[in-house]
Design a protein around this motif. Structure first.
Motif, PDB file in Angstrom:
ATOM      1  N   ASP A  30      20.694 -38.416  26.335  1.00  0.00           N
ATOM      2  CA  ASP A  30      21.151 -39.054  27.571  1.00  0.00           C
ATOM      3  C   ASP A  30      22.417 -38.376  28.060  1.00  0.00           C
ATOM      4  N   ASP A  31      22.891 -38.779  29.225  1.00  0.00           N
ATOM      5  CA  ASP A  31      24.019 -38.086  29.845  1.00  0.00           C
ATOM      6  C   ASP A  31      25.363 -38.445  29.222  1.00  0.00           C
ATOM      7  N   TYR A  32      25.358 -39.323  28.218  1.00  0.00           N
ATOM      8  CA  TYR A  32      26.573 -39.644  27.464  1.00  0.00           C
ATOM      9  C   TYR A  32      26.630 -38.892  26.143  1.00  0.00           C
ATOM     10  N   GLY A  33      25.628 -38.041  25.889  1.00  0.00           N
ATOM     11  CA  GLY A  33      25.600 -37.260  24.663  1.00  0.00           C
ATOM     12  C   GLY A  33      24.903 -37.935  23.501  1.00  0.00           C
ATOM     13  N   ASN A  34      24.334 -39.128  23.715  1.00  0.00           N
ATOM     14  CA  ASN A  34      23.573 -39.792  22.660  1.00  0.00           C
ATOM     15  C   ASN A  34      22.199 -39.141  22.529  1.00  0.00           C
ATOM     16  N   LEU A  35      21.660 -39.158  21.312  1.00  0.00           N
ATOM     17  CA  LEU A  35      20.389 -38.503  21.023  1.00  0.00           C
ATOM     18  C   LEU A  35      19.359 -39.524  20.566  1.00  0.00           C
ATOM     19  N   TYR A  64       3.985 -44.470  21.574  1.00  0.00           N
ATOM     20  CA  TYR A  64       4.574 -44.679  22.901  1.00  0.00           C
ATOM     21  C   TYR A  64       5.113 -43.345  23.403  1.00  0.00           C
ATOM     22  N   LYS A  65       5.069 -43.181  24.718  1.00  0.00           N
ATOM     23  CA  LYS A  65       5.673 -42.025  25.368  1.00  0.00           C
ATOM     24  C   LYS A  65       6.965 -42.480  26.033  1.00  0.00           C
ATOM     25  N   VAL A  66       8.075 -41.836  25.672  1.00  0.00           N
ATOM     26  CA  VAL A  66       9.369 -42.162  26.274  1.00  0.00           C
ATOM     27  C   VAL A  66       9.468 -41.391  27.590  1.00  0.00           C
ATOM     28  N   GLN A  67       9.645 -42.122  28.681  1.00  0.00           N
ATOM     29  CA  GLN A  67       9.705 -41.447  29.982  1.00  0.00           C
ATOM     30  C   GLN A  67      10.979 -40.627  30.114  1.00  0.00           C
ATOM     31  N   ASN A  68      12.124 -41.236  29.986  1.00  0.00           N
ATOM     32  CA  ASN A  68      13.393 -40.534  29.985  1.00  0.00           C
ATOM     33  C   ASN A  68      14.469 -41.486  29.492  1.00  0.00           C
ATOM     34  N   VAL A  69      15.645 -40.939  29.181  1.00  0.00           N
ATOM     35  CA  VAL A  69      16.764 -41.756  28.699  1.00  0.00           C
ATOM     36  C   VAL A  69      17.990 -41.545  29.591  1.00  0.00           C
ATOM     37  N   GLN A  70      17.757 -41.110  30.823  1.00  0.00           N
ATOM     38  CA  GLN A  70      18.878 -40.816  31.711  1.00  0.00           C
ATOM     39  C   GLN A  70      19.704 -42.064  32.019  1.00  0.00           C
ATOM     40  N   ASN A  71      19.044 -43.204  32.096  1.00  0.00           N
ATOM     41  CA  ASN A  71      19.760 -44.475  32.184  1.00  0.00           C
ATOM     42  C   ASN A  71      19.615 -45.180  30.844  1.00  0.00           C
ATOM     43  N   PRO A  72      20.588 -45.025  29.947  1.00  0.00           N
ATOM     44  CA  PRO A  72      20.438 -45.590  28.594  1.00  0.00           C
ATOM     45  C   PRO A  72      20.423 -47.113  28.569  1.00  0.00           C
TER      46      PRO A  72
END
Length: 313
Positions: A30-35, A64-72
């Motif tokens: 994500d954009d905060y550096g979390n993985l 499950y398919k993770v779409q994105n984590v841009q908004n954590p």
């Protein structure tokens, strides 16, 4: 394609031990550096900070398919097996679940456009459905008779439908008019950054340009998994996690020049072009070397050595 990856751009190895990375099926940042590490072996989905501290974990019962984590704060996950979409918060706690079985046929792919609307590909009716899950209403439904073979992701943006398979990217209008198609290898998912559409594959990140098509912005043939956020590229290679600065990766592309271009070398020395062909002064006393020519040769050697070191590193 433009190859811009350079191994010398590596800034650091992040402190996630190999046991956490072993058998990872996917990784997102994500954009905060979390993985976020997803493992298909036990269907676990785990979140870590940049120091390797576990921040949350989900044990899923089906893939499950993770779409994105841009908004954590609101991470969407879709399961074709369970025919549902779920959203989890920053602590990996489920905050909402949407069941497709009672309302639709067989959903092959779902894309959460925002916190109200989903786009659904219904395989049983061959339709693309725009669905408001907040008030449980279907907004639009379009005929969409595409092949679902190897379908890996979907994205909808500015009235364009982006379809990703393992071997192709295709872009359609909602009326099922194809406006772009290109081959690629091992396509996994889309990432949108403002108006930029990126494609994540197993070991590369590609950018879609309406004029130029697909260009490679990051690549490492030896990587097992790659991803990016707004600041960095990430890769898992040999069960180690590497972080690369965007600026460091771009730098080799800007500095790299062919070794056999004399004008580049001469610009480095600050001497005009004709100096490289100028003969020694015939009136010069015997035994006295031409200092200008010697200095030029020495400068050329230094520039060539520096260029080789950049290319080899």
């Amino acid at each position: 394609m433009i190859f811009v990856f350079c191994s010398s751009a590596a800034q650091k190895v992040l402190p996630l031990d190999t046991l956490k990375l072993k058998e990872a099926k996917d990784m997102l940042a994500d954009d905060y550096g979390n993985l976020y590490i997803y493992k298909s072996k036990d269907f676990s989905f785990t979140k870590y900070d940049s120091l390797g501290k576990q921040l949350g974990k989900m044990m899923l019962t089906v893939p499950y398919k993770v779409q994105n984590v841009q908004n954590p704060l609101n991470v969407p996950l879709f399961s074709e097996n369970a025919q549902e979409m779920k959203f989890v918060d920053q602590n990996m706690n489920e905050i909402q679940r949407i069941d497709f079985k009672q309302k639709f046929g067989f959903i092959r792919m779902a894309y959460a456009e925002d916190l109200q609307q989903l786009w659904l590909l219904d395989d049983s009716t061959k339709r693309l459905i725009q669905y408001n899950f907040r008030n449980d209403t279907t907004i639009n439904s379009y005929p969409f008779d595409i092949s679902f073979e190897d379908l890996t992701d979907m994205l909808v943006y500015e009235n364009k439908i982006y379809i990703l398979t393992r071997n192709h990217i295709r872009i359609y209008t909602p009326k099922f008019e194809k406006i772009f198609e290109a081959p690629l290898v091992n396509g996994k998912r889309f990432r949108r950054e403002n108006d930029t559409i990126l494609v994540i594959t197993n070991n590369s990140i590609l950018k879609y340009n309406p004029e130029k098509g697909m260009t490679t912005v990051f690549e490492d043939p030896e990587a097992q998994i790659v991803d990016k956020n707004i600041l960095s590229y990430f890769e898992i290679n040999g069960n180690k996690l590497y972080l690369y600065s965007l600026e460091k990766v771009k730098k080799p592309k800007q500095e790299k020049q062919p070794e056999s271009q004399p004008e580049i070398i001469q610009e480095s020395t600050g001497k005009p072009t004709e100096n490289s062909e100028k003969k020694p002064d015939e009136t010069q006393p015997e035994g006295k070397s031409d200092h200008t020519l010697e200095q030029l040769v020495e400068d050329v050697r230094e520039v060539q050595t520096e260029g080789v070191e950049r290319l080899t590193n």
